[in-house]
Design a protein around this motif. Structure first.
Motif, PDB file in Angstrom:
ATOM      1  N   LEU A 198      10.478  11.017   0.318  1.00 54.61           N
ATOM      2  CA  LEU A 198       9.791   9.750   0.581  1.00 54.61           C
ATOM      3  C   LEU A 198      10.763   8.569   0.647  1.00 54.61           C
ATOM      4  CD1 LEU A 198       6.747  10.248  -1.826  1.00 54.61           C
ATOM      5  CD2 LEU A 198       6.851  10.693   0.629  1.00 54.61           C
ATOM      6  N   ALA A 199      12.040   8.870   0.779  1.00 52.81           N
ATOM      7  CA  ALA A 199      13.064   7.815   0.739  1.00 52.81           C
ATOM      8  C   ALA A 199      13.033   6.894   1.950  1.00 52.81           C
ATOM      9  CB  ALA A 199      14.450   8.446   0.609  1.00 52.81           C
ATOM     10  N   PHE A 200      12.358   7.291   3.019  1.00 54.16           N
ATOM     11  CA  PHE A 200      12.410   6.524   4.267  1.00 54.16           C
ATOM     12  C   PHE A 200      11.195   5.626   4.465  1.00 54.16           C
ATOM     13  CE2 PHE A 200      15.281   9.801   6.610  1.00 54.16           C
ATOM     14  CZ  PHE A 200      16.315   9.486   5.747  1.00 54.16           C
ATOM     15  N   VAL A 201      10.339   5.482   3.475  1.00 54.15           N
ATOM     16  CA  VAL A 201       9.119   4.711   3.711  1.00 54.15           C
ATOM     17  C   VAL A 201       9.425   3.246   4.019  1.00 54.15           C
ATOM     18  CG1 VAL A 201       7.574   6.235   2.418  1.00 54.15           C
ATOM     19  CG2 VAL A 201       8.799   4.422   1.201  1.00 54.15           C
ATOM     20  N   ALA A 202      10.328   2.632   3.253  1.00 59.80           N
ATOM     21  CA  ALA A 202      10.657   1.224   3.520  1.00 59.80           C
ATOM     22  C   ALA A 202      11.395   1.044   4.847  1.00 59.80           C
ATOM     23  CB  ALA A 202      11.476   0.645   2.362  1.00 59.80           C
TER      24      ALA A 202
ATOM     25  N   ALA B 177       0.832  -1.209   0.000  1.00 53.57           N
ATOM     26  CA  ALA B 177       0.000   0.000   0.000  1.00 53.57           C
ATOM     27  C   ALA B 177       0.865   1.256   0.000  1.00 53.57           C
ATOM     28  CB  ALA B 177      -0.925  -0.006   1.220  1.00 53.57           C
ATOM     29  N   VAL B 178       1.954   1.218   0.756  1.00 52.43           N
ATOM     30  CA  VAL B 178       2.864   2.368   0.796  1.00 52.43           C
ATOM     31  C   VAL B 178       3.474   2.622  -0.574  1.00 52.43           C
ATOM     32  CG1 VAL B 178       5.096   3.166   1.681  1.00 52.43           C
ATOM     33  CG2 VAL B 178       3.414   2.202   3.256  1.00 52.43           C
ATOM     34  N   GLN B 179       3.894   1.557  -1.260  1.00 53.58           N
ATOM     35  CA  GLN B 179       4.505   1.721  -2.579  1.00 53.58           C
ATOM     36  C   GLN B 179       3.502   2.252  -3.591  1.00 53.58           C
ATOM     37  OE1 GLN B 179       7.657   1.522  -3.314  1.00 53.58           O
ATOM     38  NE2 GLN B 179       8.264   0.849  -1.285  1.00 53.58           N
ATOM     39  N   ILE B 180       2.254   1.812  -3.502  1.00 56.42           N
ATOM     40  CA  ILE B 180       1.224   2.316  -4.415  1.00 56.42           C
ATOM     41  C   ILE B 180       0.987   3.804  -4.180  1.00 56.42           C
ATOM     42  CG2 ILE B 180      -1.228   2.204  -4.997  1.00 56.42           C
ATOM     43  CD1 ILE B 180      -1.060  -0.834  -4.490  1.00 56.42           C
ATOM     44  N   LEU B 181       0.838   4.192  -2.913  1.00 50.33           N
ATOM     45  CA  LEU B 181       0.628   5.608  -2.594  1.00 50.33           C
ATOM     46  C   LEU B 181       1.828   6.450  -2.998  1.00 50.33           C
ATOM     47  CD1 LEU B 181      -1.094   5.450   0.928  1.00 50.33           C
ATOM     48  CD2 LEU B 181      -2.121   6.111  -1.256  1.00 50.33           C
ATOM     49  N   THR B 182       3.025   5.935  -2.735  1.00 50.66           N
ATOM     50  CA  THR B 182       4.242   6.659  -3.109  1.00 50.66           C
ATOM     51  C   THR B 182       4.317   6.828  -4.622  1.00 50.66           C
ATOM     52  OG1 THR B 182       5.428   5.783  -1.187  1.00 50.66           O
ATOM     53  CG2 THR B 182       6.757   6.661  -2.988  1.00 50.66           C
ATOM     54  N   GLY B 183       3.979   5.763  -5.360  1.00 49.80           N
ATOM     55  CA  GLY B 183       3.979   5.853  -6.816  1.00 49.80           C
ATOM     56  C   GLY B 183       3.000   6.899  -7.331  1.00 49.80           C
ATOM     57  N   LEU B 184       1.827   6.984  -6.713  1.00 48.73           N
ATOM     58  CA  LEU B 184       0.849   7.990  -7.113  1.00 48.73           C
ATOM     59  C   LEU B 184       1.362   9.399  -6.841  1.00 48.73           C
ATOM     60  CD1 LEU B 184      -2.456   6.319  -5.846  1.00 48.73           C
ATOM     61  CD2 LEU B 184      -1.689   6.549  -8.212  1.00 48.73           C
ATOM     62  N   ILE B 185       1.997   9.582  -5.684  1.00 52.21           N
ATOM     63  CA  ILE B 185       2.536  10.900  -5.340  1.00 52.21           C
ATOM     64  C   ILE B 185       3.646  11.297  -6.313  1.00 52.21           C
ATOM     65  CG2 ILE B 185       3.807  12.195  -3.583  1.00 52.21           C
ATOM     66  CD1 ILE B 185       2.316  10.484  -1.480  1.00 52.21           C
ATOM     67  N   LEU B 186       4.540  10.350  -6.603  1.00 54.08           N
ATOM     68  CA  LEU B 186       5.626  10.633  -7.551  1.00 54.08           C
ATOM     69  C   LEU B 186       5.068  10.885  -8.950  1.00 54.08           C
ATOM     70  CD1 LEU B 186       8.354   8.051  -6.453  1.00 54.08           C
ATOM     71  CD2 LEU B 186       8.223  10.484  -5.903  1.00 54.08           C
TER      72      LEU B 186
ATOM     73  N   ALA C 167      20.658  -0.453   1.028  1.00 52.61           N
ATOM     74  CA  ALA C 167      21.680  -0.035   1.990  1.00 52.61           C
ATOM     75  C   ALA C 167      21.743   1.483   2.131  1.00 52.61           C
ATOM     76  CB  ALA C 167      23.048  -0.583   1.575  1.00 52.61           C
ATOM     77  N   ILE C 168      21.686   2.209   1.009  1.00 51.13           N
ATOM     78  CA  ILE C 168      21.807   3.660   1.122  1.00 51.13           C
ATOM     79  C   ILE C 168      20.543   4.276   1.737  1.00 51.13           C
ATOM     80  CG2 ILE C 168      23.506   3.856  -0.725  1.00 51.13           C
ATOM     81  CD1 ILE C 168      21.369   4.687  -2.635  1.00 51.13           C
ATOM     82  N   SER C 169      19.384   3.691   1.464  1.00 47.19           N
ATOM     83  CA  SER C 169      18.159   4.171   2.107  1.00 47.19           C
ATOM     84  C   SER C 169      18.207   3.914   3.610  1.00 47.19           C
ATOM     85  CB  SER C 169      16.925   3.493   1.492  1.00 47.19           C
ATOM     86  OG  SER C 169      16.771   3.842   0.144  1.00 47.19           O
ATOM     87  N   ALA C 170      18.637   2.708   3.989  1.00 51.75           N
ATOM     88  CA  ALA C 170      18.732   2.364   5.410  1.00 51.75           C
ATOM     89  C   ALA C 170      19.772   3.228   6.114  1.00 51.75           C
ATOM     90  CB  ALA C 170      19.070   0.882   5.571  1.00 51.75           C
TER      91      ALA C 170
ATOM     92  N   TRP D 242       8.159  12.139   5.525  1.00 50.80           N
ATOM     93  CA  TRP D 242       8.143  13.564   5.162  1.00 50.80           C
ATOM     94  C   TRP D 242       8.701  14.411   6.299  1.00 50.80           C
ATOM     95  CZ3 TRP D 242       7.073  15.508   0.453  1.00 50.80           C
ATOM     96  CH2 TRP D 242       6.898  16.886   0.338  1.00 50.80           C
ATOM     97  N   GLN D 243       8.321  14.067   7.526  1.00 53.81           N
ATOM     98  CA  GLN D 243       8.792  14.837   8.684  1.00 53.81           C
ATOM     99  C   GLN D 243      10.290  14.632   8.915  1.00 53.81           C
ATOM    100  OE1 GLN D 243       9.741  13.529  11.959  1.00 53.81           O
ATOM    101  NE2 GLN D 243      10.214  15.650  12.563  1.00 53.81           N
ATOM    102  N   MET D 244      10.760  13.386   8.787  1.00 61.61           N
ATOM    103  CA  MET D 244      12.156  13.084   9.061  1.00 61.61           C
ATOM    104  C   MET D 244      13.106  13.698   8.036  1.00 61.61           C
ATOM    105  SD  MET D 244      12.228   9.123  10.361  1.00 61.61           S
ATOM    106  CE  MET D 244      14.008   9.226  10.611  1.00 61.61           C
ATOM    107  N   THR D 245      12.646  13.853   6.802  1.00 62.55           N
ATOM    108  CA  THR D 245      13.530  14.355   5.734  1.00 62.55           C
ATOM    109  C   THR D 245      13.404  15.860   5.526  1.00 62.55           C
ATOM    110  OG1 THR D 245      11.836  13.822   4.081  1.00 62.55           O
ATOM    111  CG2 THR D 245      13.514  12.142   4.513  1.00 62.55           C
ATOM    112  N   ARG D 246      12.671  16.536   6.386  1.00 62.82           N
ATOM    113  CA  ARG D 246      12.487  17.979   6.224  1.00 62.82           C
ATOM    114  C   ARG D 246      13.844  18.697   6.199  1.00 62.82           C
ATOM    115  NH1 ARG D 246       9.103  18.865  10.123  1.00 62.82           N
ATOM    116  NH2 ARG D 246       7.259  18.810   8.788  1.00 62.82           N
ATOM    117  N   GLY D 247      14.045  19.522   5.201  1.00 67.84           N
ATOM    118  CA  GLY D 247      15.293  20.267   5.069  1.00 67.84           C
ATOM    119  C   GLY D 247      16.413  19.488   4.403  1.00 67.84           C
ATOM    120  N   ASN D 248      16.167  18.216   4.070  1.00 65.55           N
ATOM    121  CA  ASN D 248      17.212  17.367   3.476  1.00 65.55           C
ATOM    122  C   ASN D 248      16.760  16.655   2.200  1.00 65.55           C
ATOM    123  OD1 ASN D 248      19.524  17.453   5.485  1.00 65.55           O
ATOM    124  ND2 ASN D 248      17.848  16.858   6.844  1.00 65.55           N
TER     125      ASN D 248
END
Length: 247
Positions: free
Chosen positions: A142-146, A115-124, A228-231, A165-171
């Protein structure tokens, strides 16, 4: 606000790739490599347009190829999502986790990550329609969803996206650039090796076997590096923002 450090994230990504290598290697082989190899070897042959084909004929052949490969690509994507969550569960665990526990966790979260991937795909997709640049920014945000699904076991897809979205604010742009640069290197390497293998193997069955092996192998490498880079990016900002401690 903590700033994302690409150099530190890359170093951590390398350490993650080395960590739990026998365990992650087993999961990667079964869920990332073998499904892709099976499709490359045993999937339907591409439909070739006739010589001197018109635009309409080229378009029709492309559409037929997309339609006949769609079920296989969906299957590979499901295996990849499952394997991704299991591997991230091992990497982001605060304590010792077995392969069985990681796989069981991935099974319990599969519908959520789908469900997260579907929503992310729609947003992208919306970002793409807005002249591409917004989509690139959204990739970083949205890089941190997984990692969030694997680490915090958040079952609400909207909450997963909101937390990323909150964690990546400003980055957002820094994270996108990090992902883009690493992905670009992998794509260039895959193109070079794939072209070389195509020249050696030719268009016959040997070429198909070698080409499928290379395609699945580079797909495995690319996916593992992407995980690995996302994690690593997630670990860095989770540690600096919330004081999380990872094993």
């Amino acid at each position: 606000m903590a700033k994302f450090d690409m150099g530190a994230a890359w170093d951590d990504a390398i350490q993650l790739l080395k960590a739990h290598r026998p365990l992650t290697g087993t999961i990667a082989a079964v869920f990332l490599f073998l499904p892709a190899l099976a499709v490359a070897w045993f999937g339907p042959a591409p439909i070739e347009p006739p010589a001197e084909a018109t635009i309409d004929q080229l378009t029709a052949a492309m559409q037929q190829n997309i339609l006949q490969m769609l079920p296989y690509r969906i299957g590979v994507a499901l295996f990849t999502m499952f394997g991704t969550v299991a591997i991230m569960r091992l990497w982001l665990s605060r304590s010792s986790t077995s392969v069985g526990e990681a796989l069981g966790f991935a099974a319990s979260m599969l519908l959520t990550i789908l469900a997260v991937q579907i929503l992310t795909g729609l947003i992208l997709g919306v970002g793409f329609l807005l002249l591409i640049i917004p989509m690139l920014y959204l990739i970083g945000r949205l890089a941190f969803v997984a990692p969030l699904v694997a680490d915090r076991a958040i079952r609400n897809p909207v909450e997963v996206i909101a937390t990323s979205w909150q964690m990546t604010r400003g980055n957002g742009w820094r994270i996108f650039l990090f992902l883009f640069l690493v992905t670009l290197v992998v794509i260039i390497a895959a193109s070079l090796v794939g072209g070389l293998v195509g020249m050696i193997g030719g268009a016959g069955s040997v070429g198909k076997m070698l080409g499928g092996l290379v395609e699945a192998g580079f797909g495995l490498v690319a996916t593992m590096i992407s995980i690995a880079i996302s994690a690593a990016a997630y670990r860095q900002l989770a540690t600096t923002q919330a004081g999380d401690i990872f094993a």
